[in-house]
Scaffold this active site. Structure first.
Site, short mmCIF file in Angstrom:
data_model
loop_
_atom_site.label_atom_id
_atom_site.label_comp_id
_atom_site.label_asym_id
_atom_site.label_seq_id
_atom_site.Cartn_x
_atom_site.Cartn_y
_atom_site.Cartn_z
N ASP A 1 2.58 15.43 10.94
CA ASP A 1 2.66 15.05 9.52
C ASP A 1 1.25 14.97 8.94
O ASP A 1 0.91 14.04 8.21
CB ASP A 1 3.40 13.71 9.39
N PHE B 1 10.83 5.06 6.29
CA PHE B 1 10.98 4.34 7.55
C PHE B 1 10.18 3.06 7.65
O PHE B 1 10.06 2.47 8.70
CB PHE B 1 10.65 5.27 8.72
N GLY B 2 9.60 2.63 6.53
CA GLY B 2 8.86 1.38 6.59
C GLY B 2 8.05 1.11 5.33
O GLY B 2 7.90 1.97 4.48
N VAL B 3 7.55 -0.11 5.24
CA VAL B 3 6.72 -0.52 4.12
C VAL B 3 5.37 -0.95 4.67
O VAL B 3 5.29 -1.54 5.74
CB VAL B 3 7.36 -1.71 3.37
N VAL B 4 4.29 -0.62 3.93
CA VAL B 4 2.94 -0.93 4.39
C VAL B 4 2.26 -1.89 3.40
O VAL B 4 2.33 -1.70 2.19
CB VAL B 4 2.12 0.38 4.52
N LEU C 1 0.82 -1.23 0.00
CA LEU C 1 0.00 0.00 0.00
C LEU C 1 0.84 1.26 0.00
O LEU C 1 0.39 2.33 -0.41
CB LEU C 1 -0.91 0.02 1.24
N GLY C 2 2.06 1.15 0.50
CA GLY C 2 2.89 2.35 0.56
C GLY C 2 4.29 2.01 1.01
O GLY C 2 4.53 0.94 1.59
N GLU C 3 5.20 2.90 0.69
CA GLU C 3 6.57 2.70 1.12
C GLU C 3 7.19 4.04 1.43
O GLU C 3 7.27 4.92 0.57
CB GLU C 3 7.36 1.99 0.02
N GLY C 4 7.57 4.22 2.68
CA GLY C 4 8.21 5.48 3.07
C GLY C 4 9.66 5.22 3.41
O GLY C 4 10.16 4.10 3.24
P1 ADP Z 1 4.04 5.71 5.53
O1 ADP Z 1 4.99 5.80 6.66
O2 ADP Z 1 4.50 4.85 4.41
O3 ADP Z 1 3.54 7.06 5.07
P2 ADP Z 1 1.28 5.23 6.40
O4 ADP Z 1 0.95 4.81 7.79
O5 ADP Z 1 0.95 6.62 6.00
O6 ADP Z 1 2.82 4.89 6.15
O7 ADP Z 1 0.57 4.22 5.41
C1 ADP Z 1 0.85 4.23 4.01
C2 ADP Z 1 -0.43 4.08 3.22
O8 ADP Z 1 -1.07 2.85 3.54
C3 ADP Z 1 -1.47 5.14 3.50
O9 ADP Z 1 -1.28 6.31 2.74
C4 ADP Z 1 -2.76 4.43 3.16
O10 ADP Z 1 -2.99 4.46 1.76
C5 ADP Z 1 -2.48 3.01 3.57
N1 ADP Z 1 -2.97 2.73 4.93
C6 ADP Z 1 -2.31 2.91 6.09
N2 ADP Z 1 -3.07 2.56 7.16
C7 ADP Z 1 -4.24 2.13 6.66
C8 ADP Z 1 -5.45 1.59 7.25
N3 ADP Z 1 -5.60 1.44 8.57
N4 ADP Z 1 -6.46 1.24 6.41
C9 ADP Z 1 -6.32 1.37 5.07
N5 ADP Z 1 -5.23 1.85 4.46
C10 ADP Z 1 -4.19 2.23 5.23
#
Ligand code: ADP
Ligand code: MG
Length: 352
Positions: A167, A33-36, A28-31
């Site tokens: 943020d 400091f971590g991958v989601v 879903l995302g990659e920053g």
């Molecule tokens: P990062 O540190 O990569 O910014 P985030 O916590 O913002 O991490 O999560 C990255 C992305 O994952 C978010 O922009 C969102 O699209 C998705 N995401 C994160 N948490 C949730 C959640 N609880 N439910 C659905 N999508 C989520």
């Protein structure tokens, strides 16, 4: 002590997880400091439906701490946190922190705002169909008003708990399909001033597009990283002195501006706006007076929206985007601003 006892009991009865309990799906995302990832778990007793996993590096411990605090103190402000743990591994030194939330929905506020349909693409989700209004300023204003109110409501919860997010941006605001509201995510840069957690400003974590001009939430003269008991006694005073919550309010003001002016929704548009505002010494009225005379239809429409009901929207937005933190409104005060009840009783009963 109650809080520690409660936390202990909660922990003892809480479902615990480890790495093998999850099946990893789409990223879903990659920053930095971590991958989601979107994940699922077949483990007995785990929440129904999809989950979200963040594999975080060194700052994961603080993010787990923040999420557990939010779950106890202001659960509705943020995505539902399920569990966090340290996954030791031989590959990565010190291991990785794993954080698990419920999957709240597909779309962040950023996704909605990047669509040409915005704000109408949010309307059915938060206000229901059949508003009885034709497309136009009034209707757009009502939708934007509702989004900003939900955002301020969530933020007020965090601030009342003593947490500054630092943020706040559309990418960190998720639409929760379950509660039909916007919730805040990503407490990776958050600071809890009452207990002194993550006290040293991590300005390198901040997103320059949305940060307030002061950058640091506490003045640089503030003693750094006091031990927890000292911080607990001191911080309400520090909070009053430095008003760190106003840092997030500035970011909300920028999001508000982006909603109202479509040209500010792109990265370049926002960066250009930030430059202009800086040249105006962060004074929105000055900015307005420099751009309005040669404004295209896009900008003019935005000003017209903010000028509805005697300019009540413009009044609110200028009380958020100000150079001096102490001159900015708080989340709680903003919620009581007349902008939010310019609809009268009808509006109030529809938009709880
Ligand atoms: P990062 O540190 O990569 O910014 P985030 O916590 O913002 O991490 O999560 C990255 C992305 O994952 C978010 O922009 C969102 O699209 C998705 N995401 C994160 N948490 C949730 C959640 N609880 N439910 C659905 N999508 C989520
Ligand atoms: Mg994020």
């Amino acid at each position: 002590w109650d809080m520690f006892v409660l936390a202990f009991i909660e922990r003892a009865f809480q479902q615990s997880y480890r790495k093998d309990d999850f099946v990893i799906g789409k990223k879903l995302g990659e920053g930095a400091f971590g991958v989601v990832y979107k994940v699922s778990s077949a483990k007995k007793g785990s929440p129904k439906g999809d989950l979200v996993l963040k594999k975080a590096t060194e700052y994961g411990a603080v993010e787990i701490w923040m999420n557990e605090r939010v779950r106890r103190a202001c659960a509705n402000s943020c995505a539902d946190f399920v569990y966090g743990f340290l996954e030791r591994s031989s590959k990565t030194k010190g291991g990785e922190y794993w954080l698990i939330w419920r999957f709240e929905g597909e779309d962040t506020l950023s996704d909605f705002m990047l669509s040409k349909e915005f704000p109408y693409n949010v309307e059915a989700k938060i206000l229901g169909e059949g508003q009885g209004l034709e497309k136009g300023l009034e209707r757009e204003n009502r939708i934007i008003q509702t989004i900003i109110r939900q955002l301020l409501f969530a933020l007020d919860g965090l601030h009342s708990t003593g947490i500054v997010h630092r943020d706040i941006k559309p990418q960190n605001i998720i639409f929760s399909e379950g509660s039909r509201t916007f919730k805040i995510i990503d407490l990776g840069a958050a600071a809890d001033l009452r207990v002194g957690i993550n006290y040293i400003p991590k300005e390198f974590l901040l997103d320059p597009r949305y940060t307030a001009p002061e950058q640091y939430i506490m003045s640089t003269q503030t003693p750094s990283a006091p031990s927890a008991p000292v911080a607990t006694a001191l911080s309400p005073v520090l909070w009053q002195m430095n008003l760190p919550d106003r840092f997030d309010i500035y970011s909300v003001g920028l999001i508000f501006l982006q909603m109202v002016f479509p040209s500010l929704r792109t990265d370049n548009g926002l960066i250009q706006f930030n430059r202009q505002l800086k040249r105006c010494n962060y004074d929105l009225d000055t900015w307005r007076s420099t751009v309005e005379p040669r404004a295209g239809p896009d900008l003019r429409k935005g000003f017209e929206l903010l000028d509805l009901d005697g300019g009540i929207g413009w009044e609110l937005i200028t009380s958020m985007v100000r150079f001096k933190a102490r001159q900015r409104t708080s989340a709680k005060a903003a919620l009581a601003h007349p902008y939010f009840n310019s609809e009268g009783l009808l509006g109030l009963s529809f938009m709880q």
